[in-house]
Design a protein around this motif. Structure first.
Motif, PDB file in Angstrom:
ATOM      1  N   LEU A 328       7.952 -60.198 -59.767  1.00 17.84           N
ATOM      2  CA  LEU A 328       7.310 -61.519 -59.717  1.00 17.84           C
ATOM      3  C   LEU A 328       7.992 -62.502 -60.659  1.00 17.84           C
ATOM      4  CD1 LEU A 328       3.583 -60.379 -59.568  1.00 17.84           C
ATOM      5  CD2 LEU A 328       4.707 -61.805 -57.858  1.00 17.84           C
ATOM      6  N   LYS A 329       8.417 -62.004 -61.801  1.00 15.05           N
ATOM      7  CA  LYS A 329       9.096 -62.869 -62.770  1.00 15.05           C
ATOM      8  C   LYS A 329      10.383 -63.450 -62.181  1.00 15.05           C
ATOM      9  CE  LYS A 329      11.245 -61.050 -66.337  1.00 15.05           C
ATOM     10  NZ  LYS A 329      11.510 -60.396 -67.637  1.00 15.05           N
ATOM     11  N   TYR A 330      11.133 -62.618 -61.476  1.00 16.48           N
ATOM     12  CA  TYR A 330      12.405 -63.081 -60.905  1.00 16.48           C
ATOM     13  C   TYR A 330      12.203 -63.879 -59.612  1.00 16.48           C
ATOM     14  CZ  TYR A 330      14.662 -60.351 -64.482  1.00 16.48           C
ATOM     15  OH  TYR A 330      15.065 -59.880 -65.709  1.00 16.48           O
ATOM     16  N   VAL A 331      11.114 -63.631 -58.918  1.00 14.50           N
ATOM     17  CA  VAL A 331      10.763 -64.464 -57.755  1.00 14.50           C
ATOM     18  C   VAL A 331      10.569 -65.908 -58.200  1.00 14.50           C
ATOM     19  CG1 VAL A 331       8.901 -64.966 -56.111  1.00 14.50           C
ATOM     20  CG2 VAL A 331       9.812 -62.647 -56.293  1.00 14.50           C
ATOM     21  N   ASN A 332       9.952 -66.101 -59.349  1.00 14.66           N
ATOM     22  CA  ASN A 332       9.772 -67.452 -59.893  1.00 14.66           C
ATOM     23  C   ASN A 332      11.113 -68.152 -60.115  1.00 14.66           C
ATOM     24  OD1 ASN A 332       7.027 -67.774 -59.920  1.00 14.66           O
ATOM     25  ND2 ASN A 332       6.749 -67.261 -62.076  1.00 14.66           N
ATOM     26  N   GLN A 333      12.133 -67.379 -60.459  1.00  8.95           N
ATOM     27  CA  GLN A 333      13.447 -67.961 -60.730  1.00  8.95           C
ATOM     28  C   GLN A 333      14.216 -68.294 -59.442  1.00  8.95           C
ATOM     29  OE1 GLN A 333      15.799 -65.573 -63.413  1.00  8.95           O
ATOM     30  NE2 GLN A 333      14.075 -65.192 -64.804  1.00  8.95           N
ATOM     31  N   VAL A 334      14.067 -67.461 -58.413  1.00  7.99           N
ATOM     32  CA  VAL A 334      14.878 -67.596 -57.191  1.00  7.99           C
ATOM     33  C   VAL A 334      14.234 -68.526 -56.166  1.00  7.99           C
ATOM     34  CG1 VAL A 334      15.836 -66.345 -55.217  1.00  7.99           C
ATOM     35  CG2 VAL A 334      15.971 -65.345 -57.526  1.00  7.99           C
ATOM     36  N   TYR A 335      12.926 -68.439 -55.991  1.00  7.38           N
ATOM     37  CA  TYR A 335      12.229 -69.228 -54.972  1.00  7.38           C
ATOM     38  C   TYR A 335      11.862 -70.608 -55.540  1.00  7.38           C
ATOM     39  CZ  TYR A 335      11.620 -65.137 -51.919  1.00  7.38           C
ATOM     40  OH  TYR A 335      11.825 -64.061 -51.093  1.00  7.38           O
ATOM     41  N   ASP A 336      12.443 -71.653 -54.964  1.00  9.38           N
ATOM     42  CA  ASP A 336      12.182 -73.018 -55.452  1.00  9.38           C
ATOM     43  C   ASP A 336      10.732 -73.444 -55.232  1.00  9.38           C
ATOM     44  OD1 ASP A 336      14.821 -73.293 -56.236  1.00  9.38           O
ATOM     45  OD2 ASP A 336      15.444 -74.129 -54.291  1.00  9.38           O
ATOM     46  N   GLU A 471      18.885 -48.946 -45.950  1.00  2.95           N
ATOM     47  CA  GLU A 471      18.601 -47.582 -45.514  1.00  2.95           C
ATOM     48  C   GLU A 471      17.111 -47.264 -45.513  1.00  2.95           C
ATOM     49  OE1 GLU A 471      21.107 -44.568 -47.371  1.00  2.95           O
ATOM     50  OE2 GLU A 471      22.500 -46.160 -48.004  1.00  2.95           O
ATOM     51  N   CYS A 472      16.305 -48.145 -46.105  1.00  6.90           N
ATOM     52  CA  CYS A 472      14.853 -47.910 -46.206  1.00  6.90           C
ATOM     53  C   CYS A 472      14.058 -49.007 -45.505  1.00  6.90           C
ATOM     54  CB  CYS A 472      14.422 -47.830 -47.667  1.00  6.90           C
ATOM     55  SG  CYS A 472      15.350 -46.645 -48.637  1.00  6.90           S
ATOM     56  N   GLY A 473      14.704 -49.652 -44.531  1.00  2.00           N
ATOM     57  CA  GLY A 473      14.046 -50.758 -43.848  1.00  2.00           C
ATOM     58  C   GLY A 473      14.634 -52.083 -44.275  1.00  2.00           C
ATOM     59  N   VAL A 474      14.375 -53.102 -43.477  1.00  5.00           N
ATOM     60  CA  VAL A 474      14.947 -54.424 -43.730  1.00  5.00           C
ATOM     61  C   VAL A 474      14.011 -55.243 -44.615  1.00  5.00           C
ATOM     62  CG1 VAL A 474      15.759 -56.573 -42.683  1.00  5.00           C
ATOM     63  CG2 VAL A 474      16.156 -54.371 -41.536  1.00  5.00           C
ATOM     64  N   PHE A 475      14.596 -55.839 -45.672  1.00  5.47           N
ATOM     65  CA  PHE A 475      13.846 -56.713 -46.560  1.00  5.47           C
ATOM     66  C   PHE A 475      14.432 -58.122 -46.531  1.00  5.47           C
ATOM     67  CE2 PHE A 475      13.287 -52.452 -48.391  1.00  5.47           C
ATOM     68  CZ  PHE A 475      11.905 -52.392 -48.463  1.00  5.47           C
ATOM     69  N   SER A 476      13.669 -59.091 -46.990  1.00  3.03           N
ATOM     70  CA  SER A 476      14.120 -60.478 -47.040  1.00  3.03           C
ATOM     71  C   SER A 476      15.377 -60.603 -47.900  1.00  3.03           C
ATOM     72  CB  SER A 476      13.004 -61.358 -47.619  1.00  3.03           C
ATOM     73  OG  SER A 476      13.518 -62.580 -48.109  1.00  3.03           O
ATOM     74  N   PRO A 477      16.438 -61.254 -47.393  1.00  7.99           N
ATOM     75  CA  PRO A 477      17.658 -61.444 -48.191  1.00  7.99           C
ATOM     76  C   PRO A 477      17.373 -62.144 -49.526  1.00  7.99           C
ATOM     77  CG  PRO A 477      18.066 -62.021 -45.901  1.00  7.99           C
ATOM     78  CD  PRO A 477      16.589 -61.811 -46.022  1.00  7.99           C
ATOM     79  N   LYS A 478      16.482 -63.110 -49.488  1.00  5.64           N
ATOM     80  CA  LYS A 478      16.145 -63.843 -50.710  1.00  5.64           C
ATOM     81  C   LYS A 478      15.449 -62.930 -51.715  1.00  5.64           C
ATOM     82  CE  LYS A 478      14.780 -68.561 -51.827  1.00  5.64           C
ATOM     83  NZ  LYS A 478      14.161 -69.796 -51.293  1.00  5.64           N
ATOM     84  N   LEU A 479      14.593 -62.050 -51.197  1.00  8.19           N
ATOM     85  CA  LEU A 479      13.901 -61.110 -52.080  1.00  8.19           C
ATOM     86  C   LEU A 479      14.877 -60.100 -52.669  1.00  8.19           C
ATOM     87  CD1 LEU A 479      11.074 -60.527 -53.159  1.00  8.19           C
ATOM     88  CD2 LEU A 479      10.752 -58.933 -51.263  1.00  8.19           C
ATOM     89  N   MET A 480      15.930 -59.784 -51.900  1.00  6.55           N
ATOM     90  CA  MET A 480      16.946 -58.875 -52.419  1.00  6.55           C
ATOM     91  C   MET A 480      17.740 -59.502 -53.560  1.00  6.55           C
ATOM     92  SD  MET A 480      16.760 -55.893 -50.993  1.00  6.55           S
ATOM     93  CE  MET A 480      15.040 -56.215 -51.421  1.00  6.55           C
TER      94      MET A 480
END
Length: 500
Positions: A328-336, A471-480
């Motif tokens: 969550l801390k890094y989501v704050n940094q990446v998601y405008d 390999e464990c399913g597709v995740f959001s590129p932004k979340l990666m």
């Protein structure tokens, strides 16, 4: 050398100026006819002006270093003062209290105003307080020669002005009830109570209660005078009795109010003086704290149940909370367009612990099976998402609305995948809430690095690469991108949890 001498002289001069200002301030505080005091964070008096010492029959400076328990104050009242101090310092908001105190054989009434002393870094240094004597405003009630309802009614009109001048707009209302002569009088009022009649019988008073007070609180407010007369605490506390009730505001919403009631007996003028003060914000903060405590208790209980069902699940839940908080801390940094507050991060992290609660309803033969599940068994295992939501629905009323929303969403959707191949609803892309996506990454990461009954643990590096490689399913590129930034912190947390 001359420069040093000059600097020393300048410093000395500044110190003298500060001392002079301090003396001037103390002179002002000692001159004003108001009790002024300051307390430290332990509720010990660290400053008292002359009026404060005089009102407490104390020698100059005698109160310094003492608490209200050390004064000649009844223990119940001293405890009320202490708890009020604690609330002020924790909430960083002031308080106003209308209270009686016995001096010799006389009862005096005071308004106590307290505010937190807050430093530039937002830490609380202590409390600044002021005590205003309101005996003059209340003195009319104790006059021997004014005992008829007519004279008292006229006296109340004069008293209203005195109270308004003394106490301003701090209280919603001042009400006098005379139980022997069967009437009430509202001395000062504001808000919705301005529509109430100023004067009438006690039946009129009860009708006013029915109009403005929440139905669930009516029995408390109507029986208030009887409660005071019958309560031993009333005698011990010299007439102090308080309740919390909900009163309707101008917009039809109910707000919490504190009603303090004081017995005032003098011949025929036998009655009760009541103050009404808005405490809605304080009550809601307290309720929120209580709900948070309940939520934590629920998590601990249910987590323990799951842990007994599956050996690895208990520690898994604690790690999920930690990984979610880091992400969550890094989501704050990446998601405008995202800016989770510290409180929201705590709530979501706490809610993430409920993601697997539905496993309580999964048979042991499937939950603890050491080998690969059959298609039928896997279909049954997938039901833990919906069964978990069924459990949460039964606890909806016990939980904060926002917390419940996060718990339900995460529990149901933490196995959805960005490409739509997840379960139970087959959501795709941003149809899946960001919170559920975050917990999904945390859940997969922990499943990879943990030893399970059906597999050995992968290394931290292997788990990181497997998630990024899909390999464990597709995740959001932004979340990666967030996952990449969080890698170091998540690996450090993992080592701490596994004792590596």
């Amino acid at each position: 050398m001359n420069t040093n001498v000059q600097s020393t002289e300048e410093l000395k001069k500044k110190l003298e100026e500060l001392e002079e200002r301090n003396r001037f301030l103390e002179l002002i505080l000692d001159t004003i006819p108001v009790n002024v005091f300051a307390k430290d964070t332990q509720s010990r008096y660290c400053y008292t002006n002359k009026m404060c010492d005089a009102m407490n029959n104390a020698k100059r400076g005698e109160l310094l270093g003492k608490t209200d328990f050390d004064r000649n104050t009844p223990e119940e009242i001293a405890r009320a003062y202490y708890e009020d101090d604690r609330n002020i310092m924790q909430s960083k908001t002031g308080s106003r209290m209308f209270a009686p105190e016995e001096c010799g054989d006389k009862m005096h009434y005071y308004e106590i105003i307290k505010e937190p002393i807050i430093q530039n870094d937002n830490t609380v240094l202590g409390i600044l307080g002021m005590v205003i004597n309101v005996d003059n405003a209340l003195g009319i009630l104790k006059t021997e020669d004014e005992k008829s309802p007519d004279k008292l009614g006229a006296a109340f009109e004069n008293m209203s002005g005195a109270i308004a001048n003394t106490l301003g707009k701090r209280y919603d209302a001042f009400i006098y009830l005379n139980t022997t002569q069967n009437y009430y009088n509202i001395l000062q009022k504001r808000g919705i109570l301005e529509k109430a009649k100023d004067f009438g019988t006690l039946e009129d008073y009860y009708e006013t209660c029915r109009m403005y007070i929440h139905q669930d609180d009516l029995h408390v407010s109507k029986s208030l005078p009887r409660n005071i007369e019958a309560t031993e605490e009333y005698r011990a506390e010299k007439g102090l009795y308080s309740i919390e009730i909900r009163i309707c505001d101008d917009e039809g919403n109910y707000r919490w109010k504190e009603v303090e009631c004081f017995r005032m007996k003098n011949g025929d003028a036998d009655g009760f003086f009541m103050t009404i003060f808005d405490i809605d914000d304080a009550v809601k903060r307290r309720q929120k704290q209580n709900l948070k405590a309940i939520n934590n208790d629920i998590i601990d209980i249910l987590s323990t149940v799951v842990e007994f069902r599956s050996v690895e699940s208990g520690d898994h839940i604690q790690r999920i909370k930690g990984f979610t908080k880091i992400m969550l801390k890094y989501v704050n940094q990446v998601y405008d367009d995202v800016d989770y507050s510290a409180e929201e991060i705590d709530v979501i992290s706490s809610a993430s612990a409920m993601h697997d609660i539905g496993k309580i309803a999964i048979p042991d033969g499937i939950l603890l099976k050491p080998g690969k599940l059959t298609p039928e068994e896997f279909d049954e295992m997938k039901k833990h998402t919906t069964k978990g939501c069924d459990i949460l629905v039964t606890m909806e009323n016990l939980q904060d609305e926002k917390y419940y929303k996060y718990c339900y969403d995460i529990c149901r959707h933490h196995h959805e995948r960005y490409d739509g191949r997840g379960y139970p609803d087959g959501l795709k892309g941003d149809e899946i809430s960001l919170e559920a996506q975050i917990v999904s990454v945390a859940d997969v990461y922990d499943a990879l690095i943990s030893k399970r009954v059906y597999k050995d643990a992968y290394s931290l590096g292997e788990a990181y690469d497997m998630i990024l490689n899909g390999e464990c399913g597709v995740f959001s590129p932004k979340l990666m991108e967030c996952f990449k930034l969080a890698r170091e912190e998540m690996e450090a947390f993992s080592k701490e949890q596994f004792g590596v």
